[in-house]
Scaffold this active site. Sequence first.
Site: not given
Length: 603
Positions: A182, A256, A323
């Site tokens: 991440d 991410h 996202e």
Amino acid sequence: MTIRFLLVGLLLLPLFGKGQVPALIPAPETLEMGSGTLKFSPQTRFYSSSPEIRAMVQDQLPFLKPASSASGATVFFELNPKLSLNNEGYDLRISPKNLSLKATQMAGIFYGLQTLRQLLPVSFSASSYAVPALHIQDQPRFGWRGLMLDVSRHFFDKAFVKKYIDQMARYKFNVFHWHLTDDQGWRIEIKSLPKLTEVGAWRVPRTGRWWDIANPEPGETPSYGGFYTQEDIKEIVAYARERHITVVPEIDMPGHIMSAIAAYPHLTCEPAPSEVPPNGKFYKVKDNTLNPCNESTYTFIDQVFTEVAQLFPGPYIHVGGDEAYRGFWEKCESCRQTMQTHQLKNVEELQSYFIKRVEKIVQSKGKKLIGWDEILEGGLAPDATVMSWHGLRGGIEAAKQNHPVIMTPFQFCYLDLYQGDPSAEPASYGNAKLSTTYTLEPVPDSVDAKLVLGGQGNLWTENVPHARHVEYMTWPRAFAIAEVVWSPKKKRDFPEFLTRVESHFKRLDQQEVNYARSIYNPFVSVRKHPSGSLEIVLEHEMPGTQLYYTVDNTIPDSYAPVYTQPFLLPKGTDRVKVLAYRNGKPLGRLIEVPLTDLEKRAK
Ligand code: TNX
């Protein structure tokens, strides 16, 4: 005379009658109690003709010794492909004379052994004990029973990951979804790209609430972090495999992924020096996405997945997809060209173009692609499996398009959310109480059940700084998930489940596993009354509790007002205090919510 017989009979009933139903989690498909018990002693011997089973039994029940022939044993284990059970089911029969555990495959023997362990006393290395006579026929409702652990935001070492896997196995989970990368850290060694861990695995140390964490100071050393070497990973994968758990690695992209960009800046649209962030403040300010329009991005992904595919024997690679902020793509010259060449109308379609190319790479390594439900945006890749986290809706949409789905709606499955009253819990951002998690139904009415592979609990670790807290956030909610994905839907009974949960708390204590006692605390919610006053609602997840409260700043005890219905907060009150009682004794913690928080909760 008759009365005396009756009394004697009643007294003997507990000895010779049907025993108390044992506290098993997850609840088995069918359980029929018998009469009496089977005694285990140091002389008890087991028999199985299969060396594989013998090794498994000695691993799972080390106190039980093998007999050299069937005639010397009272405990029997056997594979029987003809049983009418699925490939993870088992049949366990216990009578006062013997025990037999049968399954179609080794997985079933393993799950039967987990059940047997739960039938034993909490501390079963003791010399003699009894298990109740019964017959259990059991098999899981779903083939995907997962927990996800984010090891990027905080790093958890190999020994802890094994302990976590052990605990999963006890409750019949079979998928460990390992969120390995991440923004805040790259945790898997990739030999062809050494900077991923030399640079990407380290950030500046910070403590405090996630939202308050400060950016790195100029020149500050990135000393916090760590990663798993390929040897570590092989060891963990093998450890999980012995416990019938498949490890699904997740390499999150195109967003991410700041940790990789810090190591290899050429991966973004406008390469600039960057660092591994300790927080999320850079989002939309610095580009944390891969450039989907540069061939070198796909070379990078190919290199990563070549090594990932070799390390993880399971069928899946999870590529994230969640996202991704696409704002930088909109301004990127190479993206503009790519979109023109491939007639992509917008950046959603560009993301879909990216995921489709990633799927080809995944497939070239002999694996199948899973992504978070954002991979629906701009069009699904042809063979993708979708993991639905925006409620059930991504799963429903994907299933409509005939794609397999895994249900992990945040409202039920996010183990990083508050599980008790926020005033008594570490910082988080929403609620997922045990009682809520327990009501998850992974198969919506509109969906073909065959497409729902199962469900999963997810632990994101922005606010989870150490291993004890990983356990705190996981248990007991993972008990609820275990039951949702294993047990028949019609068996769901929350009050009854709670009695089993409480009995398993003793097992967790004995195993030195931490867990939340939040179910013992009251929960305060607030509504705006038409009169303008605040209306207070007090709740408790445990049946049979009384809630005593004060609004005058004194400490409530069982002489304070007992809560019977929502009440209006009197003028001048600056806080509400609540304490629960069960059987005349205080239960859990005193919950205290000041006026400023009550007002926030009313919004
Ligand atoms: C969203 S859920 C994320 C994670 C965060 C989580 C909690 C998902 C696929 N992405 O990156 O950790 O919310 O804040």
